[in-house]
Design a protein around this motif. Structure first.
Motif, PDB file in Angstrom:
ATOM      1  N   ILE A   1       7.529   5.710  71.865  1.00 33.10           N
ATOM      2  CA  ILE A   1       8.227   6.928  72.313  1.00 33.10           C
ATOM      3  C   ILE A   1       9.713   6.821  71.975  1.00 33.10           C
ATOM      4  CG2 ILE A   1       8.888   8.296  74.318  1.00 33.10           C
ATOM      5  CD1 ILE A   1       6.240   7.543  75.605  1.00 33.10           C
ATOM      6  N   LEU A   2      10.298   5.655  72.306  1.00 37.72           N
ATOM      7  CA  LEU A   2      11.707   5.461  71.980  1.00 37.72           C
ATOM      8  C   LEU A   2      11.942   5.510  70.473  1.00 37.72           C
ATOM      9  CD1 LEU A   2      14.614   4.718  72.748  1.00 37.72           C
ATOM     10  CD2 LEU A   2      13.905   2.300  72.698  1.00 37.72           C
ATOM     11  N   GLY A   3      11.056   4.850  69.752  1.00 31.85           N
ATOM     12  CA  GLY A   3      11.192   4.859  68.290  1.00 31.85           C
ATOM     13  C   GLY A   3      11.048   6.253  67.706  1.00 31.85           C
ATOM     14  N   GLY A   4      10.086   7.025  68.249  1.00 30.20           N
ATOM     15  CA  GLY A   4       9.896   8.397  67.742  1.00 30.20           C
ATOM     16  C   GLY A   4      11.092   9.280  68.047  1.00 30.20           C
ATOM     17  N   ILE A   5      11.645   9.155  69.247  1.00 28.83           N
ATOM     18  CA  ILE A   5      12.814   9.972  69.613  1.00 28.83           C
ATOM     19  C   ILE A   5      14.002   9.630  68.714  1.00 28.83           C
ATOM     20  CG2 ILE A   5      14.518  10.394  71.422  1.00 28.83           C
ATOM     21  CD1 ILE A   5      12.262  10.058  73.463  1.00 28.83           C
ATOM     22  N   CYS A   6      14.235   8.344  68.495  1.00 23.29           N
ATOM     23  CA  CYS A   6      15.354   7.944  67.637  1.00 23.29           C
ATOM     24  C   CYS A   6      15.164   8.447  66.207  1.00 23.29           C
ATOM     25  CB  CYS A   6      15.493   6.414  67.641  1.00 23.29           C
ATOM     26  SG  CYS A   6      16.088   5.738  69.211  1.00 23.29           S
ATOM     27  N   LEU A   7      13.911   8.396  65.720  1.00 25.39           N
ATOM     28  CA  LEU A   7      13.648   8.863  64.358  1.00 25.39           C
ATOM     29  C   LEU A   7      13.870  10.369  64.233  1.00 25.39           C
ATOM     30  CD1 LEU A   7      12.695   8.191  61.514  1.00 25.39           C
ATOM     31  CD2 LEU A   7      10.334   8.535  62.292  1.00 25.39           C
ATOM     32  N   VAL A   8      13.382  11.129  65.224  1.00 28.40           N
ATOM     33  CA  VAL A   8      13.571  12.587  65.194  1.00 28.40           C
ATOM     34  C   VAL A   8      15.051  12.941  65.245  1.00 28.40           C
ATOM     35  CG1 VAL A   8      13.183  14.712  66.488  1.00 28.40           C
ATOM     36  CG2 VAL A   8      11.301  13.112  66.140  1.00 28.40           C
ATOM     37  N   LEU A   9      15.789  12.223  66.123  1.00 25.31           N
ATOM     38  CA  LEU A   9      17.225  12.497  66.214  1.00 25.31           C
ATOM     39  C   LEU A   9      17.957  12.145  64.914  1.00 25.31           C
ATOM     40  CD1 LEU A   9      18.020  11.248  69.839  1.00 25.31           C
ATOM     41  CD2 LEU A   9      17.897  13.616  69.024  1.00 25.31           C
ATOM     42  N   ALA A  10      17.539  11.053  64.270  1.00 24.29           N
ATOM     43  CA  ALA A  10      18.159  10.657  62.997  1.00 24.29           C
ATOM     44  C   ALA A  10      17.927  11.719  61.925  1.00 24.29           C
ATOM     45  CB  ALA A  10      17.620   9.298  62.555  1.00 24.29           C
TER      46      ALA A  10
ATOM     47  N   LEU B   1      22.661   4.088  63.563  1.00 22.94           N
ATOM     48  CA  LEU B   1      22.289   3.578  64.887  1.00 22.94           C
ATOM     49  C   LEU B   1      20.928   4.091  65.321  1.00 22.94           C
ATOM     50  CD1 LEU B   1      25.679   3.810  66.872  1.00 22.94           C
ATOM     51  CD2 LEU B   1      24.559   1.769  65.921  1.00 22.94           C
ATOM     52  N   LEU B   2      20.655   5.382  65.083  1.00 19.86           N
ATOM     53  CA  LEU B   2      19.371   5.957  65.476  1.00 19.86           C
ATOM     54  C   LEU B   2      18.224   5.348  64.674  1.00 19.86           C
ATOM     55  CD1 LEU B   2      20.448   9.694  65.842  1.00 19.86           C
ATOM     56  CD2 LEU B   2      19.734   8.146  67.688  1.00 19.86           C
ATOM     57  N   LEU B   3      18.449   5.099  63.403  1.00 14.14           N
ATOM     58  CA  LEU B   3      17.406   4.461  62.601  1.00 14.14           C
ATOM     59  C   LEU B   3      17.158   3.026  63.066  1.00 14.14           C
ATOM     60  CD1 LEU B   3      18.274   5.749  59.008  1.00 14.14           C
ATOM     61  CD2 LEU B   3      16.330   6.418  60.439  1.00 14.14           C
ATOM     62  N   ALA B   4      18.241   2.360  63.424  1.00 13.42           N
ATOM     63  CA  ALA B   4      18.067   0.995  63.956  1.00 13.42           C
ATOM     64  C   ALA B   4      17.277   1.035  65.255  1.00 13.42           C
ATOM     65  CB  ALA B   4      19.439   0.342  64.163  1.00 13.42           C
ATOM     66  N   GLY B   5      17.588   2.039  66.105  1.00 12.35           N
ATOM     67  CA  GLY B   5      16.830   2.184  67.350  1.00 12.35           C
ATOM     68  C   GLY B   5      15.370   2.494  67.096  1.00 12.35           C
ATOM     69  N   ALA B   6      15.109   3.314  66.067  1.00 12.44           N
ATOM     70  CA  ALA B   6      13.717   3.649  65.735  1.00 12.44           C
ATOM     71  C   ALA B   6      12.965   2.408  65.267  1.00 12.44           C
ATOM     72  CB  ALA B   6      13.693   4.733  64.650  1.00 12.44           C
ATOM     73  N   VAL B   7      13.601   1.603  64.424  1.00 13.69           N
ATOM     74  CA  VAL B   7      12.954   0.377  63.932  1.00 13.69           C
ATOM     75  C   VAL B   7      12.692  -0.574  65.099  1.00 13.69           C
ATOM     76  CG1 VAL B   7      13.292  -1.682  62.507  1.00 13.69           C
ATOM     77  CG2 VAL B   7      13.941   0.578  61.630  1.00 13.69           C
ATOM     78  N   PHE B   8      13.688  -0.693  65.964  1.00 15.80           N
ATOM     79  CA  PHE B   8      13.512  -1.566  67.123  1.00 15.80           C
ATOM     80  C   PHE B   8      12.369  -1.077  68.010  1.00 15.80           C
ATOM     81  CE2 PHE B   8      14.423  -2.425  71.601  1.00 15.80           C
ATOM     82  CZ  PHE B   8      14.484  -3.821  71.598  1.00 15.80           C
TER      83      PHE B   8
END
Length: 283
Positions: A36-45, A21-28
């Motif tokens: 910013i949203l993509g970077g946060i999702c990638l870091v969390l993943a 889910l986090l990777l999908a959010g990062a791609v989105f």
């Protein structure tokens, strides 16, 4: 001393789903230019992914984060634990340690060769990792030290008919004492001793021949003693029966002579050569 405790963890499949889910959010986020949203999702993943751990059956994983012991994972399968932690795998399987042949002196000072097999398993992963340095090497050294300590407390064998423990004649008692000695030495490493048994026991080569001759002499003496005791009983029974049946009437001198002849014929290694008395020339 450090005591084992459970580390924080969560179901591994749930963690993988979260990572997806986090990777999908990062791609989105990157596609929609929401960096910013993509970077946060990638870091969390990446953070959650760094905590994924695979634990095999009969293994434990010690979790260390920033130099602090966080706990131990014993649940087999895939789990997610503390991110960016150091994880050390410890086997909980039953294992053997075969000692080399050690040359020691028994309680009588006789040089002997001795070796043993030690069956053990780790029951406290934290102690195995933190309380000793290289626990497998520690087990090997302490096992050989315990074998030497037990071997020096007893004689290899006894040549006297006395009730005492010996290394050769009391294998079960020696094994029990060796097991207790090892358990006392290795509990600091979180190790349980299942069994310890001698696998080799012999006199050293420099005295082996002399000790073999001594054992043979003891066996010969014991055999001769039994033969003599049996022969004396047979002679007593034979003379008593002949006198009781009235076959002979012996005085003390003739009884002694007959006893001597019967003992010689029974105890002698070679067969007795009978001499037939046919009477005197002057009869």
């Amino acid at each position: 001393m450090i005591q084992e405790k459970n580390a924080w963890m969560m179901n591994g499949f749930l963690g993988i789903f979260m990572i997806a889910l986090l990777l999908a959010g990062a791609v989105f986020g990157f596609v929609e230019q929401q960096f910013i949203l993509g970077g946060i999702c990638l870091v969390l993943a990446v953070t959650v992914g760094s905590g994924i751990t695979l634990v095999q059956p009969n293994q434990s994983v010690v979790v260390i984060f920033l130099g602090k012991y966080m706990g131990t994972i014993r649940r087999e399968g895939i789990v997610v634990t503390v991110p960016f932690s150091i994880r050390q795998t410890i086997s909980l399987r039953v294992r053997n340690f075969n000692s080399s042949r050690l040359k020691v002196n028994d309680v009588n000072g006789n040089p002997i060769e001795i070796a043993a097999v030690v069956v053990y398993k780790v029951v406290d992963s934290a102690k195995a990792v933190f309380d000793v340095d290289k626990y497998e090497q520690f087990i090997g050294i302490q096992s050989e030290t315990a074998i030497r300590a037990v071997a020096t407390k007893y004689p290899y064998d006894t040549f006297e008919h006395v009730e005492e423990l010996t290394l050769r004649g009391n294998a079960q008692e020696i094994s029990n004492e060796l097991t207790a000695e090892l358990q006392d030495r290795l509990k600091v490493a979180g190790v349980e001793i299942i069994e310890a048994r001698l696998t080799h026991l012999a006199y050293s080569t420099e005295i082996a021949q002399a000790m073999l001759q001594r054992q043979q002499a003891s066996a010969i003496i014991a055999a001769r003693k039994q033969i003599v005791e049996g022969a004396v009983g047979m002679v007593q029974d034979a003379i008593s029966r002949m006198e009781k049946d009235g076959l002979v009437d012996l005085d003390d001198e003739r009884r002694a002579a007959m006893t001597n002849n019967l003992l010689v014929s029974i105890v002698a290694d070679s067969g007795a050569q009978p001499v037939v008395n046919t009477g005197s020339l002057y009869q």
